[in-house]
Scaffold this active site. Structure first.
Site, PDB file in Angstrom:
ATOM      1  N   HIS A 219      37.463  39.485  30.346  1.00 46.63           N
ATOM      2  CA  HIS A 219      38.006  38.295  29.986  1.00 46.63           C
ATOM      3  C   HIS A 219      38.395  37.716  29.116  1.00 46.63           C
ATOM      4  O   HIS A 219      38.053  36.354  29.013  1.00 46.63           O
ATOM      5  CB  HIS A 219      36.248  37.437  30.040  1.00 46.63           C
ATOM      6  CG  HIS A 219      35.077  37.916  31.219  1.00 46.63           C
ATOM      7  ND1 HIS A 219      35.125  38.651  31.600  1.00 46.63           N
ATOM      8  CD2 HIS A 219      34.847  36.919  32.416  1.00 46.63           C
ATOM      9  CE1 HIS A 219      34.030  38.375  33.103  1.00 46.63           C
ATOM     10  NE2 HIS A 219      34.704  37.902  33.515  1.00 46.63           N
ATOM     11  N   SER A 223      41.456  38.369  34.796  1.00 43.11           N
ATOM     12  CA  SER A 223      41.737  39.739  35.479  1.00 43.11           C
ATOM     13  C   SER A 223      43.385  39.597  36.025  1.00 43.11           C
ATOM     14  O   SER A 223      43.760  38.653  35.685  1.00 43.11           O
ATOM     15  CB  SER A 223      41.356  39.143  36.719  1.00 43.11           C
ATOM     16  OG  SER A 223      39.856  39.392  36.955  1.00 43.11           O
ATOM     17  N   LYS A 247      34.712  36.632  48.738  1.00 41.81           N
ATOM     18  CA  LYS A 247      35.638  38.287  48.846  1.00 41.81           C
ATOM     19  C   LYS A 247      34.752  39.014  48.705  1.00 41.81           C
ATOM     20  O   LYS A 247      34.547  40.101  49.243  1.00 41.81           O
ATOM     21  CB  LYS A 247      36.297  37.790  47.964  1.00 41.81           C
ATOM     22  CG  LYS A 247      37.452  38.464  48.944  1.00 41.81           C
ATOM     23  CD  LYS A 247      39.231  38.772  48.385  1.00 41.81           C
ATOM     24  CE  LYS A 247      39.754  39.696  49.012  1.00 41.81           C
ATOM     25  NZ  LYS A 247      41.633  38.887  48.616  1.00 41.81           N
ATOM     26  N   ASP A 248      34.034  39.607  47.334  1.00 42.02           N
ATOM     27  CA  ASP A 248      33.346  40.895  46.993  1.00 42.02           C
ATOM     28  C   ASP A 248      32.204  40.661  48.299  1.00 42.02           C
ATOM     29  O   ASP A 248      31.660  41.926  48.743  1.00 42.02           O
ATOM     30  CB  ASP A 248      32.766  40.344  45.553  1.00 42.02           C
ATOM     31  CG  ASP A 248      33.880  40.258  44.780  1.00 42.02           C
ATOM     32  OD1 ASP A 248      35.113  40.881  44.942  1.00 42.02           O
ATOM     33  OD2 ASP A 248      34.142  40.290  43.464  1.00 42.02           O
ATOM     34  N   GLU A 291      31.783  69.654  43.222  1.00 41.44           N
ATOM     35  CA  GLU A 291      31.456  69.127  43.757  1.00 41.44           C
ATOM     36  C   GLU A 291      32.933  68.565  43.733  1.00 41.44           C
ATOM     37  O   GLU A 291      33.780  68.483  43.142  1.00 41.44           O
ATOM     38  CB  GLU A 291      30.347  67.610  42.628  1.00 41.44           C
ATOM     39  CG  GLU A 291      29.406  67.789  42.547  1.00 41.44           C
ATOM     40  CD  GLU A 291      28.294  67.850  44.495  1.00 41.44           C
ATOM     41  OE1 GLU A 291      28.754  68.370  45.163  1.00 41.44           O
ATOM     42  OE2 GLU A 291      27.782  66.666  44.779  1.00 41.44           O
TER      43      GLU A 291
END
Lengths: 429, 270
Positions: A219, A223, A247-248, A291
């Site tokens: 922040h 972004s 959107k998320d 894994e």
């Protein structure tokens, strides 16, 4: 921090006004992920994955805390207690499959998030700190996932723990005592299982703490975006809420669809059958594989098969495996190109696709048995891996001629920017 | 600093890797790895048409009961089933009295310990008990079968193939690998990981007489017990898929709504 045009939190309800004076938590949230955070308007779906990673962590913590209520961290009963969860605990099977596949989901989104960072050079100034904290989160995730995989105390749990802690014995002089100290014994047993459980419970909360720092650091500059051009004016941004919450939300829906399809229809597809056999120190599995999310690094570890001068092959493998991740810490200073986005870096882009393929090939080899052909391929793949980050990237960034950048984010979205005409060609005005 | 040492570190690892590569390549050319008997003669499990295959698949209760009959009359002599409790058999379609009877008549009794006298004893099993442990004194270690179909790749097919897979050792194998003769006391089975299994062929045609009248061929028996062991490994399989469809259905609707909401919000911002 914020841009000068960021909306200010302005509660009207008396209670919210009162709360804002005493504890401005709603203001904090508003400025972090609400309308008070202006975000570039051109983010594509690759920018969904940070939120998805955060969601995956919460999912792991919630399912994990409930599983811990039913699990017994004792080498004598751990395996059976997992089966107790699968059979007798209400919805225990769903929780365990959600948690086991949640780890895979977490790594899928985090790997996408990291490779997004590679392509758009999100690590570059002024965002180095976000990147560094991100690598720390990734390291913590790997430690957490490794210890979590030990808890069911199946064959792969036991032998995986043995191989990975065995890496420490490669360190000269202090290696063996260090390994015994870490395990609390000569081989993984109750002491190791108990401490792994304790740390597996603790580390996700450490990750949560580092995520808060990661988002805090985000922040400060705000972004990044697909053009890599910094925000200039208000028209370059939209408020996080409702634009990116919406959107998320859609992205989250798609993520959950795929995730739950795996959880409910193929919950063991990503696991290894041997982990449904209880740990047996007297019986070594034919192939010990970790894994899938560790496969590329496992391939690098196994790629060192010959001693290099006075350095034993095993030590080289361990050094290289850790270096393969540590090298990411130095990316902001290895890639010196002033242009961020891969869209405008034709030469860099080719090498980016090459490293993606390289990591996938390494992953495939890491998951395969240690046969000669896979080892030989891993050696070429690992060579490219190190050359890519440490040699090719610095050279590319100095010799490359980037494509012309758009004047602004607004121009890249709308095709024109009123401000651009004025600034770029004052004579025409 | 980073730009000076970075490339040096990179070259260091690259040279070490190429050195390993070179050594490995020379060795691979000089002494190519010969194929082993296992690589050439091991077989992947054969496809089988189980009722529970696919995302809509369900168990067939009569088949599970037949499979349980095989376990009870054949497998249980050597193999334990310790994760499963007698009460779980209700899911196979047995009623309460039948479950009680199965538990009570199970030949291996539950062990008891009297804390006052210190005496060990026995009592009949109850539905609350798990299947008792099985102790086996012969060659080999018969594994517990509760999770066997999840502990092998393509587990249900593996179990069915293995049980039908006993054959004479192929002449071609002995010709190519004279040392690979199946040792005394073991049995050749191409579906077993190392080709030689300690378990003698447990099933034959008519090894059991099915109470539901199904003809007990070797194939039928093998698939029945494989189905039963799929249930023991994953008793919540049907519930899981049923829940999955509800969750996926809900998410499809929610995701479409989320997409429309997103479109609505962004209508004027592109």
């Amino acid at each position: 921090m914020s841009f000068p045009w960021a909306k200010e939190y302005n509660p009207s309800q008396p209670f919210m006004v009162w709360l804002d004076e005493k504890l401005p938590l709603p203001r904090f949230v508003y400025n972090a992920i609400g309308a008070g955070y202006p975000v570039p308007r051109n983010l594509n779906y690759m920018w969904n994955f940070g939120i998805l990673a955060g969601f995956a962590l919460v999912l792991q913590i919630v399912t994990g805390v409930i599983l811990a209520m039913h699990y017994a961290a004792n080498a004598g009963v751990a395996f059976d207690s997992v089966e107790h969860i699968m059979r007798d605990v209400n919805w225990g099977w769903a929780l365990r499959y959600a948690h086991a596949n949640g780890a895979s989901a977490f790594f899928v989104v985090v790997y996408t998030h990291i490779f997004r960072g590679f392509f758009y050079s999100s690590y570059k100034a002024p965002r180095e700190m976000i990147w560094l904290l991100g690598v720390v989160i990734f390291l913590l995730m790997m430690a957490t996932a490794f210890m979590g995989y030990v808890l069911p105390w199946g064959q792969m749990s036991f032998w995986g723990a043995k191989v990975i802690t065995g890496l420490f014995s490669a360190i000269p002089l202090i290696g063996e005592p260090l390994q015994q100290w870490l395990l609390g014994g000569f081989a993984p047993d109750n002491a190791a299982l108990n401490r792994f459980f304790s740390l597996h419970f603790l580390l996700p909360f450490v990750i949560l703490g580092v995520i808060i720092l990661h988002v805090w650091a985000l922040h400060i500059p705000g972004s990044s975006n697909p053009t890599g051009v910094e925000v200039k004016t208000e028209s370059d941004t939209v408020p996080f809420h409702p634009y990116y919450t919406a959107k998320d939300g859609f992205g989250l829906g798609l993520f959950l669809l795929i995730y739950f399809a795996v959880v409910f229809f193929a919950p063991n597809a990503l696991g290894h059958p041997d982990n449904y056999i209880a740990a047996n120190p007297l019986s070594t599995p034919a192939h010990i594989v970790p894994e899938w999310y560790f496969w590329p690094f496992y391939a690098i570890l196994r790629a060192f098969t010959a001693d290099f001068f006075f350095i034993p092959a095993k030590l080289m493998g361990v050094l290289a495996m850790f270096s393969a991740i540590l090298v990411w810490f130095f990316l902001p200073w290895l890639d010196t190109s002033p242009v961020r986005s891969g869209h405008y870096r034709p030469l860099f882009r080719k090498f980016f696709y090459l490293i993606v393929i390289d990591v996938l090939v390494l992953g495939y080899c890491g998951g395969s048995p240690a046969e000669t052909k896979y080892v030989l391929i891993s050696q070429i793949g690992a060579t490219y891996y190190f050359l890519h980050f440490l040699v090719i990237l610095p050279i590319v960034s100095s010799i490359e001629k980037p494509a012309p950048l758009p004047f602004s984010i607004t121009e890249s979205v709308l095709g024109k920017d009123e401000g651009a005409v004025l600034t770029a060609n004052p004579a025409a005005a | 600093m980073v730009r000076l040492f970075g490339p040096l570190v990179g070259l260091f690892f690259a040279v070490a890797l190429l050195w390993s590569f070179g050594v490995g390549l020379v060795q691979a050319i000089r002494e190519p790895e010969a194929a082993t008997a296992i690589q050439l003669f091991h077989k992947a499990p054969e496809e089988a048409d189980f009722s529970f295959n696919g995302v809509f698949g369900k168990f067939e209760r009569p088949q599970l009961q037949r499979g349980f009959q095989i376990y009870q009359q054949v497998c249980a002599n050597c193999h334990s089933l310790k994760q499963v409790a007698f009460r779980d058999l209700a899911a196979l379609g047995y009623n309460e009295a039948e479950v009680k009877a199965i538990a009570k008549n199970w030949p291996t009794k539950a062990k008891t310990f009297d804390p006052k006298t210190g005496d060990a004893g026995e009592r009949a099993n109850t539905p609350a008990d798990h299947f008792p442990p099985v102790y086996y004194a012969g060659t080999g270690n018969p594994p517990d079968l509760s999770l066997i179909t999840k502990a092998r790749h393509e587990g249900p097919e593996y179990v069915a193939s293995l049980l039908q897979g006993y054959t004479e050792q192929p002449a071609a194998l002995l010709k190519q690998f004279p040392d690979a003769k199946t040792p005394e006391g073991l049995h050749y089975n191409p579906y077993f990981a190392n080709l030689n299994i300690a378990m003698p062929p447990p099933l034959t045609d008519d090894a059991v007489t099915y109470s539901d009248g199904t003809k007990a061929t070797l194939k039928q028996e093998s698939e029945d017990v494989a189905a039963f062991l799929t249930w023991t490994a994953e008793p919540k399989l049907e519930k899981r898929r049923q829940t999955g469809w509800a969750v996926v259905g809900f998410l499809l609707v929610a995701t479409v709504l989320a997409y429309l909401a997103k479109k609505n919000v962004w209508a004027n911002a592109h």
